[in-house]
Design a protein around this motif. Structure first.
Motif, PDB file in Angstrom:
ATOM      1  N   UNK A 106       8.396   1.596 -13.699  1.00  0.00           N
ATOM      2  CA  UNK A 106       7.173   2.356 -13.479  1.00  0.00           C
ATOM      3  C   UNK A 106       6.049   1.550 -12.856  1.00  0.00           C
ATOM      4  N   UNK A 107       6.111   0.225 -13.012  1.00  0.00           N
ATOM      5  CA  UNK A 107       5.108  -0.639 -12.376  1.00  0.00           C
ATOM      6  C   UNK A 107       5.074  -0.403 -10.866  1.00  0.00           C
ATOM      7  N   UNK A 108       6.236  -0.094 -10.280  1.00  0.00           N
ATOM      8  CA  UNK A 108       6.330   0.141  -8.835  1.00  0.00           C
ATOM      9  C   UNK A 108       6.460   1.628  -8.518  1.00  0.00           C
ATOM     10  N   UNK A 109       7.344   2.332  -9.250  1.00  0.00           N
ATOM     11  CA  UNK A 109       7.654   3.724  -8.907  1.00  0.00           C
ATOM     12  C   UNK A 109       6.464   4.645  -9.120  1.00  0.00           C
ATOM     13  N   UNK A 110       5.745   4.478 -10.232  1.00  0.00           N
ATOM     14  CA  UNK A 110       4.602   5.364 -10.505  1.00  0.00           C
ATOM     15  C   UNK A 110       3.523   5.258  -9.425  1.00  0.00           C
ATOM     16  N   UNK A 153      -4.178   5.307  -0.616  1.00  0.00           N
ATOM     17  CA  UNK A 153      -4.359   4.299  -1.653  1.00  0.00           C
ATOM     18  C   UNK A 153      -3.612   3.047  -1.257  1.00  0.00           C
ATOM     19  N   UNK A 154      -4.254   1.892  -1.429  1.00  0.00           N
ATOM     20  CA  UNK A 154      -3.587   0.616  -1.176  1.00  0.00           C
ATOM     21  C   UNK A 154      -2.682   0.300  -2.363  1.00  0.00           C
ATOM     22  N   UNK A 155      -1.391   0.185  -2.088  1.00  0.00           N
ATOM     23  CA  UNK A 155      -0.429   0.039  -3.171  1.00  0.00           C
ATOM     24  C   UNK A 155      -0.419  -1.354  -3.799  1.00  0.00           C
ATOM     25  N   UNK A 156      -0.541  -2.394  -2.978  1.00  0.00           N
ATOM     26  CA  UNK A 156      -0.376  -3.763  -3.487  1.00  0.00           C
ATOM     27  C   UNK A 156      -1.338  -4.088  -4.636  1.00  0.00           C
ATOM     28  N   UNK A 157      -2.656  -3.794  -4.522  1.00  0.00           N
ATOM     29  CA  UNK A 157      -3.555  -4.104  -5.640  1.00  0.00           C
ATOM     30  C   UNK A 157      -3.226  -3.316  -6.898  1.00  0.00           C
ATOM     31  N   UNK A 158      -2.817  -2.050  -6.723  1.00  0.00           N
ATOM     32  CA  UNK A 158      -2.504  -1.220  -7.881  1.00  0.00           C
ATOM     33  C   UNK A 158      -1.270  -1.749  -8.601  1.00  0.00           C
ATOM     34  N   UNK A 159      -0.215  -2.051  -7.839  1.00  0.00           N
ATOM     35  CA  UNK A 159       1.015  -2.582  -8.439  1.00  0.00           C
ATOM     36  C   UNK A 159       0.741  -3.921  -9.116  1.00  0.00           C
ATOM     37  N   UNK A 160      -0.069  -4.757  -8.470  1.00  0.00           N
ATOM     38  CA  UNK A 160      -0.418  -6.046  -9.073  1.00  0.00           C
ATOM     39  C   UNK A 160      -1.183  -5.879 -10.371  1.00  0.00           C
ATOM     40  N   UNK A 161      -2.121  -4.902 -10.402  1.00  0.00           N
ATOM     41  CA  UNK A 161      -2.905  -4.657 -11.608  1.00  0.00           C
ATOM     42  C   UNK A 161      -2.028  -4.155 -12.741  1.00  0.00           C
ATOM     43  N   UNK A 162      -1.133  -3.191 -12.438  1.00  0.00           N
ATOM     44  CA  UNK A 162      -0.243  -2.654 -13.469  1.00  0.00           C
ATOM     45  C   UNK A 162       0.717  -3.731 -13.962  1.00  0.00           C
TER      46      UNK A 162
END
Length: 286
Positions: free
Chosen positions: A152-156, A171-180
């Protein structure tokens, strides 16, 4: 002494679990009546405490995860394919269909909330506990619950990005995935690394960690609602939207429970695997 502490912790954890629903309603009401402490700028500092709470919950999960049980659950690959496909494919598609049909009467923000709900991974602790209580495949449930939260860190975020793009947003994915990853994946890994050194203590403190996780979730529910009240997000919605959201949640839960039970039967699973699928697939984590 350890057995006494464990018994007290188990009793307290059981009591909080039974009353968790009512406690959740009470903290929501408290947020509407007194949002100040949990609102942005309040003395609870939600921007910091919420992140710390999430990280601590997943650290507890990592500390509680039995790696040997995870390894034993790997063999049930058909169960894993079914559950993960249900969580990250069937459930989101159901949310999209429901949002375009039966949920159209709800405000746009509430419909978006349902879509975000549908793309989340399953729970870890409750899915495993319920499977164990129902004499299901506990190792399989533990494996799927853990894998779905890691995936879910990546898929969600990918699903969220797709949903936003449908509305003309990006939405910029890299910062969100890094934060999660920093809030979910890192604490789980740290918990697993620490676990061998304090295995006995972690087992004795398991009920206390479940209790602490429940209290942290209640704190996060309060700060989330307090922030939304302070921002005026509920202005103009009223009881109709809230009751509609409650009804929509019940309908989606009933549909996913029925689909997971019938689908696992059609897949030819034995009773233990069907129970694991039923307990993992319809649930969603905070």
């Amino acid at each position: 002494v350890r057995n006494t502490h464990r018994a007290i912790g188990t009793r307290l954890s059981s009591m909080i679990t039974r009353r968790f629903g009512m406690a959740g309603l009470r903290v929501v009401l408290l947020a509407f009546l007194a949002p100040g402490p949990g609102a942005p700028g309040g003395w609870m500092h939600p921007s910091l405490t919420t992140k710390a709470g999430v990280a601590l919950i997943f650290f507890f999960q990592g500390l509680s995860l039995n790696f040997s049980q995870l390894r034993a659950g790997v063999a049930s690959w058909r169960l894993h394919v079914f559950v993960e496909a249900f969580i990250f494919l069937a459930f989101p598609l159901l949310g999209l269909v429901a949002g375009a049909t039966v949920l159209r009467f709800l405000p746009a923000d509430v419909r978006t909330g349902f879509l975000f709900l549908c793309v989340l991974p399953t729970t870890i602790s409750t899915a495993v506990v319920y499977t164990s209580l129902a004499n299901g495949n506990t190792a399989g449930a533990l494996f799927n619950a853990s894998v779905s939260n890691i995936a879910g860190v990546v898929v969600t975020p990918l699903w969220v990005s797709a949903i936003m793009s449908m509305g003309g947003r990006s939405m910029e994915l890299a910062p969100v995935i890094g934060n999660i990853a920093s809030l979910v994946l890192v604490p789980i890994v740290v918990g697993q690394i620490v676990r061998p050194a304090i295995r006995a203590t972690a087992a004795a403190l398991a009920p206390a960690m479940r209790t602490a996780s429940s209290l942290l979730i209640l704190m996060m529910v309060y700060t989330a609602f307090a922030g939304s009240v302070a921002k005026g997000s509920w202005n103009g919605l009223g009881a109709e939207a809230i009751l509609g959201a409650l009804a929509g949640s019940c309908v989606i839960l009933a549909i996913t429970m029925a689909l997971s039970w019938l689908g696992s039967r059609l897949a030819g699973f034995g009773r233990e695997d069907r129970i694991a699928a039923f307990m993992c697939a319809p649930q969603k984590t905070l």
